[in-house]
Design an enzyme around this catalytic site. Structure first.
Site, PDB file in Angstrom:
ATOM      1  N   PHE A 145      88.950  48.810  45.819  1.00 14.84           N
ATOM      2  CA  PHE A 145      87.516  48.222  46.019  1.00 14.84           C
ATOM      3  C   PHE A 145      87.575  46.971  45.297  1.00 14.84           C
ATOM      4  O   PHE A 145      87.338  47.115  44.091  1.00 14.84           O
ATOM      5  CB  PHE A 145      86.133  49.390  45.839  1.00 14.84           C
ATOM      6  CG  PHE A 145      85.032  48.564  46.235  1.00 14.84           C
ATOM      7  CD1 PHE A 145      84.712  48.734  47.488  1.00 14.84           C
ATOM      8  CD2 PHE A 145      84.522  47.842  45.393  1.00 14.84           C
ATOM      9  CE1 PHE A 145      83.476  48.142  48.019  1.00 14.84           C
ATOM     10  CE2 PHE A 145      83.069  47.459  45.964  1.00 14.84           C
ATOM     11  CZ  PHE A 145      82.664  47.422  47.204  1.00 14.84           C
ATOM     12  N   ASP A 230      91.165  43.468  38.075  1.00 19.44           N
ATOM     13  CA  ASP A 230      89.834  43.432  38.418  1.00 19.44           C
ATOM     14  C   ASP A 230      89.395  44.532  37.351  1.00 19.44           C
ATOM     15  O   ASP A 230      89.327  45.840  37.698  1.00 19.44           O
ATOM     16  CB  ASP A 230      89.770  44.280  40.105  1.00 19.44           C
ATOM     17  CG  ASP A 230      88.280  43.839  40.512  1.00 19.44           C
ATOM     18  OD1 ASP A 230      87.287  44.000  39.637  1.00 19.44           O
ATOM     19  OD2 ASP A 230      88.012  44.089  41.565  1.00 19.44           O
ATOM     20  N   LYS A 259      79.218  42.394  37.333  1.00 20.64           N
ATOM     21  CA  LYS A 259      78.296  43.478  36.979  1.00 20.64           C
ATOM     22  C   LYS A 259      78.032  43.253  35.777  1.00 20.64           C
ATOM     23  O   LYS A 259      76.932  42.425  35.668  1.00 20.64           O
ATOM     24  CB  LYS A 259      79.276  44.922  37.202  1.00 20.64           C
ATOM     25  CG  LYS A 259      79.455  45.216  38.736  1.00 20.64           C
ATOM     26  CD  LYS A 259      79.640  46.604  39.069  1.00 20.64           C
ATOM     27  CE  LYS A 259      80.020  46.847  40.610  1.00 20.64           C
ATOM     28  NZ  LYS A 259      80.856  46.862  41.276  1.00 20.64           N
TER      29      LYS A 259
HETATM   30  C1  LIG Z   1      81.529  46.383  42.436  1.00 23.64           C
HETATM   31  C2  LIG Z   1      82.808  45.699  42.495  1.00 23.64           C
HETATM   32  C3  LIG Z   1      83.253  44.529  43.080  1.00 23.64           C
HETATM   33  C4  LIG Z   1      82.324  43.752  43.851  1.00 23.64           C
HETATM   34  O1  LIG Z   1      81.300  43.315  43.117  1.00 23.64           O
HETATM   35  P1  LIG Z   1      79.886  42.865  43.838  1.00 23.64           P
HETATM   36  O2  LIG Z   1      79.208  42.134  42.904  1.00 23.64           O
HETATM   37  O3  LIG Z   1      79.283  43.932  44.478  1.00 23.64           O
HETATM   38  O4  LIG Z   1      80.258  41.933  44.911  1.00 23.64           O
HETATM   39  C5  LIG Z   1      84.583  44.078  42.857  1.00 23.64           C
HETATM   40  N1  LIG Z   1      85.583  44.890  42.232  1.00 23.64           N
HETATM   41  C6  LIG Z   1      85.090  45.996  41.699  1.00 23.64           C
HETATM   42  C7  LIG Z   1      86.246  46.735  41.015  1.00 23.64           C
HETATM   43  C8  LIG Z   1      83.906  46.776  41.797  1.00 23.64           C
HETATM   44  O5  LIG Z   1      83.541  47.747  41.486  1.00 23.64           O
END
Ligand SMILES: *Cc1c(COP(=O)(O)O)cnc(C)c1O
Length: 404
Positions: A145, A230, A259
């Protein structure tokens, strides 16, 4: 006690009548919050056991973060990047120093940070590595994700995230998560990057096998391929270290952050990493109106200052041990598996017992908020300001919820 014109059901009706139905929230309407606790419109209090998917690592309305935001609001909000502002450079420097990196690219949302990393990796492949035009490949993991943009959902294998959004962006190769040999087999002369979550969050807090990222690091170095981690959900103290990759003593070439970087106050994201990679961007080639705007930088600097103390990393490490030992005790008692690191856990509900949604509802009834991911996994990610007693309260409630 929150003042209310409408009751819970009326607020929810309003959401459903006017908001797009792209979420299925728990039926609780929050009006106020502080630290690890939220209060709904009827005055009921709940312990937050989700933290906005780790956007609230420092709890709700951390005083230092609120003060930084307020102070900045009173001075300057937006300049655009057409001009300099007095917060941007300091934020970049402080974030780079905290993360041990050389350069910072500021954006707003997590998905934008990932998009930016993809663009930079491709540009680097063509301009530095010498990959043939339009043929760069990025290796990604099954179950990933990384956000919701068209390019990112192009390489999602979650049907809900992916289906009917085509035509899709090509150039991605999917391999099983945690399988180093599969990456070795997938790397070719056109490989620009390996892009992976250091721990897969949405997938259910999947921790890769010991030594996996060390092997990936070596392969990437040997083949002149970028390792892009990520850490939008796993980073910034969630697992007990600044980055989840730090547990493996591995450094990525680029990290995506988001985040918690905005302290749960505003969306702030960034790509941080090697200057010779981010350096492929020249004026006009990438950007965002709000990326690196003064309010984002001021809040981001306050977040960096909190992380510099190491206090939140320590809390997550220490309290995480307690959380996991309590959760492990429930295996065989309504729970079939527990994964995770620090104050972060994916908890598989025994298929004979209940769905994740049912357990989340029963927890809500007991004053604890968390949420399922997929059908039978609860994701637990309390704010790192939570106390040991509050964790015990939540786990006692979970025991009741599983039995209810
Ligand atoms: C939440 C998340 C995203 C996307 O972030 P948004 O601010 O919702 O666009 C990307 N990568 C990971 C691992 C995430 O948990």
């Amino acid at each position: 006690m929150a003042s209310t014109e409408l009751d819970t059901a009326s607020f929810i009706k309003l959401d459903e009548a006017w908001g797009a139905h792209n979420y299925h929230p728990l039926p609780v309407v929050i009006a106020e919050a502080e630290g690890a606790w939220v209060t709904d419109v009827e005055g009921n209090r709940y312990l937050d056991f989700l933290s906005g998917y780790s956007a609230l690592n420092f709890g709700h309305r951390h005083p230092a973060l609120i003060a930084a935001a307020r102070e900045q609001l009173d001075r300057l909000t937006l300049t655009s990047r057409a001009f300099h502002n007095d917060q941007f450079g300091a934020f970049c420097q402080e974030l780079a120093e905290l993360t041990g990196t050389e350069m910072v690219l500021t954006m707003n949302t997590g998905a934008e940070a990932v998009e930016s990393a993809i663009k930079v990796a491709r540009k680097w492949a063509y301009e530095v590595k010498g990959v043939a035009f339009d043929s760069a490949e990025i290796i990604v993991a099954a179950g990933n994700f990384h956000g919701r943009t068209t390019t990112i959902v192009s390489f999602s294998d979650d049907p809900a995230a992916h289906d009917n959004y085509g035509p899709f962006t090509p150039g991605f190769i999917t391999v099983p998560y945690g399988d180093a040999q599969a990456i070795r087999d997938a790397i070719g002369p056109n490989t620009a990057a390996v892009l992976m979550e250091s721990i897969q969050g949405e997938s259910g807090v999947i921790v890769p096998p010991e030594g996996f990222f060390a092997e990936v690091r070596k392969m990437c170095t040997d083949n002149n391929v970028l390792l892009v981690a990520d850490e939008i959900q796993s980073g910034l103290a969630r697992t007990g270290k600044l980055f989840a990759l730090d547990h493996d003593n591995v450094r990525a070439d680029l990290y995506t952050l988001g985040k918690a970087l905005g302290g749960g106050i505003i969306p702030v994201s960034a790509v941080v990493g090697r200057a010779d990679v981010l350096g492929v961007l020249k004026p006009g080639q990438h950007g965002s109106t709000f990326g690196g705007y003064p309010v984002a930088c001021a809040v981001g600097r306050a977040v960096v200052a909190l992380l510099q103390t190491g206090e939140f990393q320590e809390r997550s490490e220490e309290l995480g041990k307690h959380l996991h030992s309590r959760l492990d005790d429930l295996i065989g008692h309504g729970i079939s598996a527990v994964r995770g690191r620090g104050l972060w856990a994916g908890v598989d509900i025994d298929p004979a017992a209940k769905t994740g949604r049912e357990v989340s509802m029963a927890l809500r009834d007991r004053g604890v908020l968390c949420k399922e991911t997929h059908e039978r996994t609860l994701r637990i990610a309390p704010p790192l300001v939570i106390t040991r007693e509050e964790i015990d309260h939540a786990i006692d409630s979970l025991v009741e919820a599983l039995e209810a």
